[in-house]
Design a protein around this motif. Structure first.
Motif, PDB file in Angstrom:
ATOM      1  N   UNK A   1       7.108 -11.793  -8.144  1.00  0.00           N
ATOM      2  CA  UNK A   1       5.661 -11.820  -8.402  1.00  0.00           C
ATOM      3  C   UNK A   1       5.053 -10.449  -8.138  1.00  0.00           C
ATOM      4  N   UNK A   2       5.434  -9.852  -7.029  1.00  0.00           N
ATOM      5  CA  UNK A   2       4.903  -8.520  -6.692  1.00  0.00           C
ATOM      6  C   UNK A   2       5.375  -7.487  -7.703  1.00  0.00           C
ATOM      7  N   UNK A   3       6.624  -7.578  -8.131  1.00  0.00           N
ATOM      8  CA  UNK A   3       7.136  -6.622  -9.117  1.00  0.00           C
ATOM      9  C   UNK A   3       6.417  -6.752 -10.453  1.00  0.00           C
ATOM     10  N   UNK A   4       5.938  -7.943 -10.779  1.00  0.00           N
ATOM     11  CA  UNK A   4       5.258  -8.137 -12.063  1.00  0.00           C
ATOM     12  C   UNK A   4       3.854  -7.552 -12.075  1.00  0.00           C
ATOM     13  N   UNK A   5       3.256  -7.358 -10.900  1.00  0.00           N
ATOM     14  CA  UNK A   5       1.878  -6.843 -10.845  1.00  0.00           C
ATOM     15  C   UNK A   5       1.799  -5.459 -10.207  1.00  0.00           C
ATOM     16  N   UNK A   6       2.929  -4.897  -9.818  1.00  0.00           N
ATOM     17  CA  UNK A   6       2.915  -3.629  -9.083  1.00  0.00           C
ATOM     18  C   UNK A   6       2.406  -2.473  -9.929  1.00  0.00           C
ATOM     19  N   UNK A   7       2.557  -2.551 -11.254  1.00  0.00           N
ATOM     20  CA  UNK A   7       2.175  -1.440 -12.121  1.00  0.00           C
ATOM     21  C   UNK A   7       0.706  -1.502 -12.542  1.00  0.00           C
ATOM     22  N   UNK A   8      -0.010  -2.513 -12.132  1.00  0.00           N
ATOM     23  CA  UNK A   8      -1.432  -2.590 -12.477  1.00  0.00           C
ATOM     24  C   UNK A   8      -2.200  -1.494 -11.739  1.00  0.00           C
ATOM     25  N   UNK A   9      -2.888  -0.596 -12.440  1.00  0.00           N
ATOM     26  CA  UNK A   9      -3.657   0.450 -11.748  1.00  0.00           C
ATOM     27  C   UNK A   9      -4.928  -0.128 -11.146  1.00  0.00           C
TER      28      UNK A   9
ATOM     29  N   UNK B   1       3.232  -5.800   6.849  1.00  0.00           N
ATOM     30  CA  UNK B   1       3.540  -7.168   7.268  1.00  0.00           C
ATOM     31  C   UNK B   1       4.347  -7.896   6.188  1.00  0.00           C
ATOM     32  N   UNK B   2       3.908  -7.794   4.937  1.00  0.00           N
ATOM     33  CA  UNK B   2       4.642  -8.452   3.856  1.00  0.00           C
ATOM     34  C   UNK B   2       6.042  -7.864   3.695  1.00  0.00           C
ATOM     35  N   UNK B   3       6.150  -6.540   3.776  1.00  0.00           N
ATOM     36  CA  UNK B   3       7.453  -5.914   3.634  1.00  0.00           C
ATOM     37  C   UNK B   3       8.431  -6.331   4.716  1.00  0.00           C
ATOM     38  N   UNK B   4       7.962  -6.396   5.967  1.00  0.00           N
ATOM     39  CA  UNK B   4       8.833  -6.804   7.070  1.00  0.00           C
ATOM     40  C   UNK B   4       9.238  -8.266   6.925  1.00  0.00           C
ATOM     41  N   UNK B   5       8.270  -9.124   6.576  1.00  0.00           N
ATOM     42  CA  UNK B   5       8.579 -10.548   6.438  1.00  0.00           C
ATOM     43  C   UNK B   5       9.576 -10.800   5.319  1.00  0.00           C
ATOM     44  N   UNK B   6       9.343 -10.192   4.166  1.00  0.00           N
ATOM     45  CA  UNK B   6      10.248 -10.412   3.045  1.00  0.00           C
ATOM     46  C   UNK B   6      11.610  -9.754   3.272  1.00  0.00           C
TER      47      UNK B   6
ATOM     48  N   UNK C   1      -6.611   0.939   5.869  1.00  0.00           N
ATOM     49  CA  UNK C   1      -6.117   0.172   7.018  1.00  0.00           C
ATOM     50  C   UNK C   1      -5.713  -1.238   6.585  1.00  0.00           C
ATOM     51  N   UNK C   2      -6.546  -1.881   5.781  1.00  0.00           N
ATOM     52  CA  UNK C   2      -6.203  -3.227   5.323  1.00  0.00           C
ATOM     53  C   UNK C   2      -4.958  -3.215   4.440  1.00  0.00           C
ATOM     54  N   UNK C   3      -4.884  -2.258   3.521  1.00  0.00           N
ATOM     55  CA  UNK C   3      -3.734  -2.202   2.628  1.00  0.00           C
ATOM     56  C   UNK C   3      -2.444  -1.889   3.352  1.00  0.00           C
ATOM     57  N   UNK C   4      -2.477  -0.931   4.278  1.00  0.00           N
ATOM     58  CA  UNK C   4      -1.274  -0.574   5.039  1.00  0.00           C
ATOM     59  C   UNK C   4      -0.826  -1.747   5.903  1.00  0.00           C
ATOM     60  N   UNK C   5      -1.766  -2.397   6.565  1.00  0.00           N
ATOM     61  CA  UNK C   5      -1.413  -3.536   7.423  1.00  0.00           C
ATOM     62  C   UNK C   5      -0.785  -4.661   6.612  1.00  0.00           C
ATOM     63  N   UNK C   6      -1.433  -5.023   5.501  1.00  0.00           N
ATOM     64  CA  UNK C   6      -0.899  -6.098   4.661  1.00  0.00           C
ATOM     65  C   UNK C   6       0.448  -5.723   4.063  1.00  0.00           C
ATOM     66  N   UNK C   7       0.592  -4.483   3.596  1.00  0.00           N
ATOM     67  CA  UNK C   7       1.847  -4.065   2.998  1.00  0.00           C
ATOM     68  C   UNK C   7       2.999  -4.061   3.988  1.00  0.00           C
TER      69      UNK C   7
ATOM     70  N   UNK D   1       3.089   0.776   0.517  1.00  0.00           N
ATOM     71  CA  UNK D   1       3.486   0.403   1.882  1.00  0.00           C
ATOM     72  C   UNK D   1       4.424  -0.795   1.881  1.00  0.00           C
ATOM     73  N   UNK D   2       4.181  -1.737   0.980  1.00  0.00           N
ATOM     74  CA  UNK D   2       5.041  -2.924   0.920  1.00  0.00           C
ATOM     75  C   UNK D   2       6.479  -2.542   0.590  1.00  0.00           C
ATOM     76  N   UNK D   3       6.677  -1.774  -0.470  1.00  0.00           N
ATOM     77  CA  UNK D   3       8.037  -1.432  -0.879  1.00  0.00           C
ATOM     78  C   UNK D   3       8.706  -0.483   0.108  1.00  0.00           C
TER      79      UNK D   3
END
Length: 226
Positions: free
Chosen positions: A117-125, A99-104, A91-97, A156-158
């Motif tokens: 910044x997000x693209x640089x850390x997106x591949x971190x498992x 909101x950030x996706x819509x805003x950006x 729930x927290x991840x979906x909500x944050x993703x 969710x963000x992308x």
């Protein structure tokens, strides 16, 4: 000619559709049974190849242990603990993703600075973030929620960003020509157009949440299936 027409009607009629539906169900069930049989076969082959019951037990051993845990009530306790972590982190991840996706997606200036910044850390498992999660949130539930959140927020963000940025331009311009405010355009035009993409990201994130909770429970977890 008439006979072929009658036979075609019988195949395409309600009875023919029903028979095809039943046949597809039987085929899918057969595929599932064959797949499970192959899985068990490969499992046994690996068991005899590794030759270490403590490291790689047989399917029957795992089944007996699961039955014993179910009778003792342990498996239900661990399942509830894992499901709670999945639910909270998801729930927290979906909500944050979202909101950030819509805003950006709506604010291009913000997108230009934050997306790299997000693209640089997106591949971190999620596993790689366990040490940081423990340092930041301790060994309690907070670190486990964070690991699950990280596993779900990126997808969710992308998905939300893609849905917002690919909203039909004609609809947006039409709403603006009719005097709609930017907030109204986003609420009535952009978000409804982005819902399919957002929904896809949410479905993908469910699987990522369950895989992340296994990694989160590897360290200092007294309860949980991981």
């Amino acid at each position: 000619m008439l006979k072929s027409v009658v036979l075609s009607a019988m195949r395409t009629g309600p009875a023919g559709v029903r028979r095809r539906t039943i046949w597809r169900s039987v085929v899918r069930m057969g595929d599932f049974i064959v797949g499970m049989a192959l899985l068990v076969l490969i499992w046994y082959l690996l068991y005899y190849w590794i030759d270490n019951p403590a490291l790689f037990p047989t399917p029957l051993t795992v089944l007996d242990t699961g039955v014993d845990m179910a009778r003792a009530g342990e498996i239900f306790t661990h399942s509830i603990a894992s499901l709670r972590r999945v639910a909270v982190g998801y729930v927290m991840g979906v909500t944050l993703g979202i909101v950030l996706g819509v805003l950006l997606g709506q604010i291009s200036v913000l997108n230009r600075f934050v997306s790299p910044i997000i693209n640089s850390v997106r591949m971190l498992p999620p596993v790689a973030l366990i040490p940081l999660a423990i340092i930041w949130f301790g060994i309690g539930e907070g670190s486990k929620y964070f690991v699950v959140l990280w596993g779900t927020v990126i997808a969710c963000f992308f998905s939300a960003l893609d849905g917002v940025m690919n909203a039909p331009r004609a609809r947006v311009l039409a709403a603006r020509c009719m005097g709609a405010s930017p907030l109204r355009v986003m609420w009535d035009v952009v978000l409804p157009s982005a819902i399919p993409s957002i929904w896809t990201g949410m479905k993908i994130s469910i699987g990522l949440a369950f895989s992340s909770v296994v990694a989160a429970e590897l360290v200092a977890a007294r309860e949980g299936l991981g």
